[in-house]
Design an enzyme around this catalytic site. Structure first.
Site, PDB file in Angstrom:
ATOM      1  CG  ASP A 145     -11.037  -6.062  -4.612  1.00 30.70           C
ATOM      2  OD1 ASP A 145     -10.951  -5.607  -3.464  1.00 30.70           O
ATOM      3  OD2 ASP A 145     -12.005  -5.839  -5.369  1.00 30.70           O
ATOM      4  N   GLY A 199      -7.855   1.711   0.827  1.00 29.17           N
ATOM      5  CA  GLY A 199      -7.116   2.701   1.622  1.00 29.17           C
ATOM      6  C   GLY A 199      -6.855   2.288   3.057  1.00 29.17           C
ATOM      7  CG  ASP A 220     -16.200  -0.266  -4.966  1.00 34.60           C
ATOM      8  OD1 ASP A 220     -15.083  -0.393  -4.428  1.00 34.60           O
ATOM      9  OD2 ASP A 220     -16.818  -1.203  -5.485  1.00 34.60           O
TER      10      ASP A 220
HETATM   11  C1  GAL Z   1     -14.678  -4.172  -5.404  1.00 37.31           C
HETATM   12  C2  GAL Z   1     -13.724  -3.228  -6.114  1.00 37.31           C
HETATM   13  C3  GAL Z   1     -14.328  -2.888  -7.461  1.00 37.31           C
HETATM   14  C4  GAL Z   1     -14.537  -4.170  -8.244  1.00 37.31           C
HETATM   15  C5  GAL Z   1     -15.366  -5.172  -7.448  1.00 37.31           C
HETATM   16  C6  GAL Z   1     -15.424  -6.524  -8.135  1.00 37.31           C
HETATM   17  O1  GAL Z   1     -14.140  -4.500  -4.155  1.00 37.31           O
HETATM   18  O2  GAL Z   1     -13.521  -2.088  -5.340  1.00 37.31           O
HETATM   19  O3  GAL Z   1     -13.490  -1.986  -8.145  1.00 37.31           O
HETATM   20  O4  GAL Z   1     -13.275  -4.709  -8.553  1.00 37.31           O
HETATM   21  O5  GAL Z   1     -14.831  -5.359  -6.150  1.00 37.31           O
HETATM   22  O6  GAL Z   1     -16.124  -7.470  -7.416  1.00 37.31           O
END
Ligand code: GAL
Length: 398
Positions: A145, A199, A220
């Site tokens: 991420d 994306g 999200d």
């Molecule tokens: C976001 C991600 C989520 C989750 C979260 C955890 O950036 O899109 O799906 O993983 O971080 O902190």
């Protein structure tokens, strides 16, 4: 001759390696992920319980095999740079053995930045070390991420929003994803590689080049119909980028979460199946109601998602709140979905089903998938009544 033998052997090894690679995520990955329900509170006990419940609910046998720990498992690094899990996860190897003993696979989460989105330790500068650690634990899936790599690294190194700065920022991002790809390959363990960078820079165009098996196409998801339907509709045009081994990921499922109505849960699940989306349930499995279980484990819907042709649906027609999406299937038939994103029930009067664009022709028959009912021959003017936020999914065949 020995050199010829060696060449043949190398070729055989290479092709078996290549086919092992192709088999990874040959259909969209299915499983469960901790974030949408537990978020930062997730513990070892929750993950073990999720594994137990995947088995006892029948979800594992329906295909949900990945048990993915999202953010908030990380502790600190020791002097040698080795990352340790935090107190909520006392023994990752034991947890992994437990999950594997249930016929399931274990996934984990990190970031190319110094910190994850929930401000836990990221992998920056420790990519190989972390990849080796995951492999030693028996990890089968990594969600990587972007998080602090965006503001903390890319934008610091190349500030501003000029096309030149953006180009350099995005190059850094790709390089960071490629770096972890190489680190994963080096472990020799097949680990599904899931990119999460919302994306940016049309990731679907270059995800496969950095070894991604799936890539998030959006920000999200939340358990609201507005958000789910917006994400779903935004996938129009992305079908050409999905193929066995490489999937667009419109984010994890919210089926069973929030205050979604039954129709909304059906529409969410059906749309994700049409999209050949990875299906990572995000609900609290200990509160699985019969209705939600039936939606998540509907074999005919799952068969559309997991169709081996791997062709994602695209929108073939839209009229106000009504949208028609279709995808070809491996058996030569098609799946067609009619979505009503509107606030009122719709009778589809005067709306053609556009069967030819769906690859279906005169004399073809339809099966209503959610109703599990053969409808017989169908034509463009066949009427359906679709409730507010509801949908119909048809399997069309000769
Ligand atoms: C976001 C991600 C989520 C989750 C979260 C955890 O950036 O899109 O799906 O993983 O971080 O902190």
């Amino acid at each position: 001759m020995p050199s010829r033998m060696a060449a043949l052997l190398a070729l055989a090894l290479l092709s078996s390696f290549a086919s092992a690679q192709v088999k990874l995520a040959a259909t969209p990955p299915m499983g469960w992920n901790s974030w949408n329900w537990f978020a930062e509170k997730v513990t070892d006990k929750d993950v073990r319980q999720a594994a137990d419940l995947l088995v006892s609910s029948g979800m594992r046998d329906a295909g949900y095999v990945y048990v993915n720990i999202d953010d908030a498992w990380q502790g600190t690094r020791d002097e040698a740079g080795n990352l340790h899990s935090n107190d909520k996860f006392p023994d990752m190897k034991a947890l992994s053995d437990y999950v594997h003993s249930k016929g399931l696979k274990l996934g984990i989460y990190s970031s190319p930045g110094p910190k994850t989105c929930a401000r836990f330790e990221g992998s920056l500068g420790h990519e190989e070390q972390d990849a080796q650690l995951y492999a030693s634990w028996g990890i089968d899936y990594l969600k990587y991420d972007l998080c602090s790599f965006h503001n903390g690294v890319m934008r610091k190194e190349h500030p501003g929003d000029s096309p030149e700065a953006m180009h350099l920022q995005y190059k850094m991002m790709r390089d960071a994803y490629e770096k972890m790809h190489q680190a994963l390959l080096k472990t020799g363990r097949p680990i599904v590689y899931s990119l999460c960078q919302y994306g940016f820079d049309s990731v679907w165009q270059w995800g496969p080049e950095v070894g991604a098996n799936l890539w998030r196409t959006t920000g999200d998801i939340t358990p609201t119909f507005d958000r789910i339907s917006l994400i779903g509709r935004e996938q129009a045009g992305l079908a050409r980028y999905a193929a066995p081994g490489h999937w667009n990921d419109p984010d994890m499922l919210e089926v069973g979460n929030g205050k979604l109505t039954l129709d909304e849960n059906h529409t969410h699940m059906g749309m994700w199946a049409m999209l050949a989306a990875p299906l990572l349930a995000g609900n609290n499995l200990s509160q699985l109601t019969p209705d939600i279980k039936a939606i998540l484990t509907n074999r005919e819907i799952l068969a559309i998602d997991q169709d081996t042709l791997g062709k994602q649906a695209d929108r073939i027609y839209a009229e106000g709140p009504i949208e028609i999406w279709a995808r070809p299937l491996a058996d030569g038939g098609s799946a067609l979905a009619i979505f009503n994103f509107g606030e009122q029930r719709c009778y589809l009067r005067g709306i053609s089903l556009h069967l030819e664009q769906a690859g279906a022709f005169r004399g073809w028959s339809a099966r209503d998938v959610w109703a599990a009912k053969e409808l017989g021959p169908i034509d463009d003017s066949t009427h359906f009544t679709i409730p507010r936020h509801g949908s119909v999914i048809l399997r069309l065949s000769k």
